[in-house]
Enzyme design. Structure first.
Site, PDB file in Angstrom:
ATOM      1  N   LYS A   1       0.741  -1.176   0.144  1.00  0.00           N
ATOM      2  CA  LYS A   1       0.103   0.097  -0.058  1.00  0.00           C
ATOM      3  C   LYS A   1       0.572   1.105   0.141  1.00  0.00           C
ATOM      4  CE  LYS A   1      -4.022  -2.242   2.232  1.00  0.00           C
ATOM      5  NZ  LYS A   1      -3.306  -3.531   2.487  1.00  0.00           N
TER       6      LYS A   1
HETATM    7  O1  LIG Z   1      -9.268  -3.414   1.530  1.00  0.00           O
HETATM    8  C1  LIG Z   1      -8.355  -4.010   2.134  1.00  0.00           C
HETATM    9  C2  LIG Z   1      -6.854  -4.112   1.614  1.00  0.00           C
HETATM   10  C3  LIG Z   1      -6.232  -4.990   1.818  1.00  0.00           C
HETATM   11  N1  LIG Z   1      -6.342  -5.855   2.838  1.00  0.00           N
HETATM   12  C4  LIG Z   1      -5.478  -6.651   3.383  1.00  0.00           C
HETATM   13  O2  LIG Z   1      -5.933  -8.092   2.992  1.00  0.00           O
HETATM   14  C5  LIG Z   1      -5.485  -8.930   3.919  1.00  0.00           C
HETATM   15  C6  LIG Z   1      -6.880  -9.431   4.388  1.00  0.00           C
HETATM   16  O3  LIG Z   1      -6.454 -10.397   5.262  1.00  0.00           O
HETATM   17  P1  LIG Z   1      -7.619 -11.319   5.838  1.00  0.00           P
HETATM   18  O4  LIG Z   1      -7.136 -12.313   7.016  1.00  0.00           O
HETATM   19  O5  LIG Z   1      -8.294 -12.211   4.810  1.00  0.00           O
HETATM   20  O6  LIG Z   1      -8.582 -10.582   6.536  1.00  0.00           O
HETATM   21  C7  LIG Z   1      -4.675  -8.475   4.836  1.00  0.00           C
HETATM   22  O7  LIG Z   1      -3.374  -8.331   4.538  1.00  0.00           O
HETATM   23  C8  LIG Z   1      -5.158  -6.882   4.782  1.00  0.00           C
HETATM   24  O8  LIG Z   1      -4.031  -5.772   5.150  1.00  0.00           O
HETATM   25  C9  LIG Z   1      -7.528  -5.602   3.334  1.00  0.00           C
HETATM   26  O9  LIG Z   1      -7.875  -6.647   4.200  1.00  0.00           O
HETATM   27  N2  LIG Z   1      -8.415  -4.850   2.820  1.00  0.00           N
END
Ligand SMILES: O=c1ccn([C@@H]2O[C@H](COP(=O)(O)O)[C@@H](O)[C@H]2O)c(=O)[nH]1
Length: 288
Positions: free
Chosen positions: A96
């Site tokens: 990001k």
């Molecule tokens: O809008 C967003 C952007 C990035 N993320 C990232 O994706 C994963 C989600 O992890 P889970 O364990 O599936 O919840 C994480 O690395 C976030 O930083 C997001 O969740 N939402």
């Protein structure tokens, strides 16, 4: 040189439309019986890489969980990226990044220039210094066949105050981002190389995603409460470009590699059911 969009399109067709995140949370390390140190991080990421690198279209390491161990954690990230690419997965580094343009150029060199030790297929980027400030990333990505996924409607509840605020022309901030990225992808076939991040948790926001022309990364599935069925509500007629992304839901099945693979198969089946139905209704079933 083949574009990222073309490579992603092929990977999604051959391996299925799925991104699995590598997020080595301290709680997950503990659950896997691993210490919260660099040796635990290394063991965790190796296990995921060996179990899934040869079958998942896109793997998304979350940079923060490597950075928290300092330079030795970043060294693990570098070798993880290398192993995943050798196994045939596309690597999307969730980092990001966003800054003024001259600094974005350095980030672009760090992640999208093949001579960098952190070179990946694509990165996530933040547009809140203006989509135009990300131009060096788009340029470097285009030069080397890389991709960029720009935040539009994030999966966290706090995001909407900023992203759904309206500008003088009446459009939301998110719609302005969506429109600028759509222009960048204009004419790209079969898929543009600049994608958007739209959380599976955001519901029906009324944003127009139909002309993006690039991939739509959908985090928020599983641990954050989003379900495969929600993809239909969030993406409507844009389902064929959706790349669902799961981290904790899959990772919590570990450390047994067979269980990690089974969890991956399960979420892919769930998503396919929704995405394939969408393709049938929007008439975009063209590939074998
Ligand atoms: O809008 C967003 C952007 C990035 N993320 C990232 O994706 C994963 C989600 O992890 P889970 O364990 O599936 O919840 C994480 O690395 C976030 O930083 C997001 O969740 N939402």
């Amino acid at each position: 040189m083949e574009s990222f969009g073309a490579r992603l399109h092929r990977a999604m067709r051959e391996r299925g439309p799925l991104c699995v995140g590598i997020d080595p949370h301290p709680g997950l390390l503990a659950r896997w019986g691993l210490p919260d140190d660099v040796s635990g991080l290394d063991r965790f990421t190796r296990t995921v890489t060996e179990a899934l690198g040869d079958r998942v279209a896109v793997v998304k390491p979350q940079s923060a969980f490597f950075e928290r161990y300092g330079s030795r954690g970043v060294a693990v990230l570098e070798s993880t990226i290398r192993q995943l690419r050798e196994a045939g997965a596309l690597v999307l580094l969730d980092v990001k990044r966003g800054d003024i343009g001259s600094t974005v150029a350095a980030y672009a060199d760090a992640y999208l220039n093949p001579s960098s030790p952190l070179y990946v297929d694509a990165v996530t980027a933040s547009p809140y210094l203006g989509v135009g400030s990300l131009a060096p990333m788009f340029d470097t990505a285009a030069r080397h066949g890389g991709g960029v996924f720009v935040l539009a409607l994030t999966s966290n509840p706090e995001g909407s105050a900023v992203q759904r605020a309206r500008g003088a022309d009446g459009r939301t901030v998110a719609q302005a981002v969506i429109d600028e990225i759509s222009q960048l992808n204009a004419g790209a076939e079969p898929l543009g190389s600049v994608g958007l991040v739209v959380g599976a948790t955001v519901g029906d926001t009324g944003h127009d995603l139909s002309r993006v022309g690039g991939p739509l990364l959908a985090p928020g599935l599983g641990a954050q409460g989003g379900t495969a069925a929600d993809l239909r509500t969030v993406f409507g007629s844009a389902l064929s470009a959706v790349l669902p992304s799961y981290s904790r839901q899959v990772l919590s099945a570990g450390p047994d590699p067979a269980a990690l693979r089974a969890a991956t198969e399960q979420v892919l089946t769930d998503c396919r059911r929704v995405l394939d139905a969408g393709k049938l209704t929007d008439g975009s079933v063209t590939t074998g």
